[in-house]
Design an enzyme around this catalytic site. Structure first.
Site, PDB file in Angstrom:
ATOM      1  CG  ASP A  89      -0.361   0.037   2.486  1.00  0.00           C
ATOM      2  OD1 ASP A  89       0.882  -0.075   2.500  1.00  0.00           O
ATOM      3  OD2 ASP A  89      -0.983  -0.278   3.329  1.00  0.00           O
ATOM      4  N   GLY A  91       0.701   3.977   1.994  1.00  0.00           N
ATOM      5  CA  GLY A  91       1.036   4.909   3.070  1.00  0.00           C
ATOM      6  C   GLY A  91      -0.302   5.763   3.415  1.00  0.00           C
ATOM      7  CG  ASP A 143      -5.464   6.955  -1.946  1.00  0.00           C
ATOM      8  OD1 ASP A 143      -4.443   6.433  -1.177  1.00  0.00           O
ATOM      9  OD2 ASP A 143      -6.402   6.269  -1.847  1.00  0.00           O
ATOM     10  N   GLY A 214     -11.341   3.678   0.306  1.00  0.00           N
ATOM     11  CA  GLY A 214     -12.567   4.420   1.010  1.00  0.00           C
ATOM     12  C   GLY A 214     -13.825   3.636   1.338  1.00  0.00           C
ATOM     13  CG  ASP A 264      -5.748  -5.490   2.062  1.00  0.00           C
ATOM     14  OD1 ASP A 264      -5.191  -5.299   2.984  1.00  0.00           O
ATOM     15  OD2 ASP A 264      -6.357  -4.876   1.289  1.00  0.00           O
ATOM     16  CB  CYS A 302     -10.451 -26.947   8.680  1.00  0.00           C
ATOM     17  SG  CYS A 302      -8.843 -25.730   8.229  1.00  0.00           S
ATOM     18  CB  CYS A 307      -8.241 -28.400  11.542  1.00  0.00           C
ATOM     19  SG  CYS A 307      -9.096 -26.891  11.747  1.00  0.00           S
TER      20      CYS A 307
END
Length: 375
Positions: A89, A91, A143, A214, A264, A302, A307
Site C-alpha cells: 500500500d 501509506g 491517495d 475508502g 486484503d 478444514c 485442525c
C-alpha cells in the site's frame, strides 16, 4: 504483470495475475505483512495456507527499518524471504489513521513520526520511491483515504486531490523506470457521482489495475454493496479490481459476487490472536469455557495443520495460558480458512454455480443471503 480473465458467473470473475515471481489465482485474498512479516508466521507457513501473494506496508517499513537497510538486502522479498509477489500500500491509509497529528496539503502530508515524534513529510513522489526500493510487484498510488462520514463537498475535494496525486504517482513511477504494476485507487466516499468522476479520471491516466478505496471505514454494509455494484462495471474488464482492507468472510463473498478480484485484511490474523476463529459454520470464540474439554477439531472440514493435529480443548488451554503457540496455531487456521473460502469461490465460478455456493455459505451459518442489485 499480466491479468488473464478465464470465465465469469454473473458479475463474478475467475482469472489470474501472472508475475515473474509466480501466478496468483483470482479471486484472491492477500494476508497482511505490515512490518515485513505476517504476524507470527514464517514465509513457508504462510505459503502452506495457500497464499500466493502478500501485502506489505509502505508507511511502517519506511519508518522501520527504512529504505537503506532494505536496499542492503536487495528488496523486501530478500529481507523477509518471501518468494512470491508482494503488493504494497502507499501509506495513505496509515497517514489517514494518524488523525490529529497530521496535516494534509496539496503537496503531501506533514505529520510526526509515531515512533519518535520527529517531523516527517510524505507525498506521492516519495511513496513511489519507497515502493520502488521495496521491489513491490504491485505498487499503489498515494491517495487520501476519505474518512466516513464525509459530506459531499469534502468528499469531492478529497477525491479531486487524490486524482491529482494519482497523476503525480504515475509520473514518478514512470520516471523511476519501474517495470512492475501500478494500481489506481477509486475514491468518492458513498457518493456515486463522485465515484464516477474518480473512475473516469483514473482510467484516463491509465493503470495496470484499479482498487476501490475508502470503503470498510465505518459506512453501513448496504452502502459498501451499493458502491461496488455501481463502480465495478465501470472498471475496464481487462484490469484486476481490488477491494482494499476488506474484510470479514461474508465481505469477501459479497465482493466476489459484485466483480472484485483481490482482497486484503488484517482480520484473520488479528482475530486469531484474540481467539476469534472462523469455521465453516460461523465463528468459534476459543477462550469461552465451553471449549475447555472439547476433544473435537476446530473445524472438521478444514485441512490445516491446526485442525489436523489439535483439539479445541488444547487451543483453549493455550489461549487461557497466553502461550505464543496458541496465537500461531490460531493464525494458521484462520489464514487457511480464508484461502479455502477463496478456492471454493473460484471453483464455483468455474462451474457456473456461484449462487449455489453463496446460498450454502450463508445457510451453514444460519443467515440470510444479502440481496444483489445487479443486472
Amino acid at each position: 504483470m499480466k491479468f488473464e480473465l478465464d470465465t465469469t458467473d454473473g458479475r463474478a470473475r475467475r482469472g489470474r495475475l501472472v508475475f515473474d515471481r509466480g501466478v496468483v489465482e483470482t479471486p484472491a485474498f492477500m494476508p497482511v505483512g505490515t512490518y515485513g512479516t505476517v504476524k507470527g508466521m514464517t514465509p513457508e507457513e504462510v505459503e502452506a495456507t495457500g497464499a500466493q501473494i502478500i501485502l506489505g506496508n509502505t508507511f511502517h517499513l519506511w519508518l522501520r527499518p527504512g529504505q537503506e537497510i532494505m536496499k542492503l538486502h536487495g528488496d523486501l522479498h530478500d529481507f523477509m524471504q518471501w518468494k512470491g509477489p508482494i503488493l504494497t500500500d502507499s501509506g495513505g491509509f496509515q497517514v489517514f489513521s494518524l488523525g490529529d497529528i497530521r496535516k494534509i496539503t496539496e503537496q503531501g502530508v506533514h505529520f510526526r513520526n509515531p515512533i519518535n515524534g520527529d517531523p516527517i513529510f510524505l507525498d506521492p513522489e516519495k511513496s513511489m520511491e519507497i515502493q520502488y526500493d521495496l521491489g513491490s510487484d504491485i505498487v499503489m498510488i498515494f491517495d487520501e483515504c476519505t474518512p466516513y462520514p464525509a459530506d459531499w463537498d469534502y468528499a469531492k475535494r478529497s477525491m479531486e486531490m487524490s486524482l491529482r496525486w494519482a497523476k503525480r504517482s504515475r509520473d514518478r513511477f514512470d520516471g523511476l523506470g519501474n517495470k512492475n504494476a501500478l494500481f489506481g485507487i477509486i475514491q468518492g466516499s458513498v457518493y456515486e457521482d463522485l465515484r464516477d468522476i474518480s473512475v473516469k479520471g483514473l482510467v484516463e491516466i491509465g493503470f495496470d489495475g484499479y482498487a476501490v478505496g475508502g470503503l470498510a471505514v465505518g459506512e453501513p454494509k448496504e452502502d459498501m454493496h451499493r458502491i461496488l455494484e455501481h463502480v465495478c462495471p465501470q472498471i475496464p474488464a481487462d484490469k484486476p479490481r481490488y477491494l482494499m482492507g476488506v474484510g470479514k468472510p461474508e465481505d469477501l463473498v459479497e465482493g466476489v459476487r459484485r466483480g472484485i478480484d483481490m482482497f486484503d485484511c488484517v482480520m484473520p490474523t488479528r482475530n486469531a490472536r484474540n481467539g476469534h476463529l472462523f469455521v465453516t459454520d460461523g465463528v468459534v470464540k476459543i477462550r469461552n469455557a465451553k471449549h475447555k474439554s472439547d476433544t473435537s477439531p476446530l473445524d472438521a472440514e478444514c485441512d490445516c495443520y491446526t485442525c489436523r493435529n489439535y483439539s479445541r480443548a488444547y487451543l483453549h488451554h493455550l489461549d487461557r495460558c497466553n502461550e505464543i503457540l496458541g496465537a500461531r496455531l490460531n493464525t494458521i487456521h484462520n489464514l487457511r480458512y480464508y484461502q479455502r473460502l477463496m478456492a471454493g469461490l473460484r471453483k464455483a465460478i468455474e462451474e457456473g454455480k456461484l449462487e449455489s455456493f453463496v446460498t450454502d455459505f450463508y445457510q451453514r451459518q444460519g443467515r440470510p443471503v444479502p440481496p444483489l442489485n445487479v443486472d
